[in-house]
Scaffold this active site. Sequence first.
Site, mmCIF file in Angstrom:
data_model
loop_
_atom_site.group_PDB
_atom_site.id
_atom_site.type_symbol
_atom_site.label_atom_id
_atom_site.label_comp_id
_atom_site.label_asym_id
_atom_site.label_seq_id
_atom_site.Cartn_x
_atom_site.Cartn_y
_atom_site.Cartn_z
ATOM 1 N N CYS A 2 0.868 -1.174 0.000
ATOM 2 C CA CYS A 2 0.000 0.000 0.000
ATOM 3 C C CYS A 2 0.900 1.218 0.000
ATOM 4 O O CYS A 2 1.688 1.424 0.931
ATOM 5 C CB CYS A 2 -0.897 -0.008 1.243
ATOM 6 S SG CYS A 2 -1.822 1.529 1.502
ATOM 7 N N GLU A 103 -3.874 1.096 -5.346
ATOM 8 C CA GLU A 103 -2.938 0.089 -5.815
ATOM 9 C C GLU A 103 -2.848 0.218 -7.318
ATOM 10 O O GLU A 103 -3.808 0.635 -7.975
ATOM 11 C CB GLU A 103 -3.402 -1.312 -5.410
ATOM 12 C CG GLU A 103 -2.332 -2.372 -5.495
ATOM 13 C CD GLU A 103 -1.100 -2.030 -4.668
ATOM 14 O OE1 GLU A 103 -0.127 -1.508 -5.275
ATOM 15 O OE2 GLU A 103 -1.112 -2.249 -3.454
#
Length: 229
Positions: A2, A103
Amino acid sequence: MCGRYTLTADAESIQLAFNLDSVDGWLEPRFNIAPSQQAPVISNRDPGQLSYMKWGLVPSWAKDPKIGYRMINARSETAAEKPSFRTAFKRRRCLIPADGYFEWAKQGKKKTPMYITHAERDLFAFAGLWESWKQPDESWLNTFTILTTRANEKIESIHHRMTVIVEPEDYEMWLAPRELTPDEWLPLIAGPTPDQLQFHEVSTQVNRPVNDNPTVILPVDASLQHNLL
């Protein structure tokens, strides 16, 4: 992993969601929180308050705080044993409030940003670890990292890793001021199920941290339409 996330909820929503005594310091919605920036966390040292820490864990034994740039995420499967994270995993855990994260899906040489949210709740929490590092001026630098795990079958179409999200019924356990047993933390690091997450493509505006505004989370078609207005 992340590398960017959002926290756009208002102070009252954050306080209610995490049963906080107060949310002092929460000033404005964030649409593009990036590594090395200060962000609010809820630590097991002070679970009733928001604490601001720098994203990128700096272990207490580190000689240079620049190590934090490589420590924005920790693999949950090995965090209990890895020297960089094991002490924090035992003693210094935190919740990181969020309402979505980004993402990048690889399509050949192209990387397409996706915005991932919880399908059941507007506001949720990543599982995190925190540390304090004494700076040359004797002040303390507080930092955090976000735990990740193997992606479920929905997220693996984007990336092979995903964030560990703590469910509300596990907040108290994760913030306990003691070492957790494997029976407690192993189910948690399995991560969210496919039906708990949803995502949509967003524009490449998110690639630049300076773009911290609502347009970065819009579906790509809506974002293009907005920019034409």
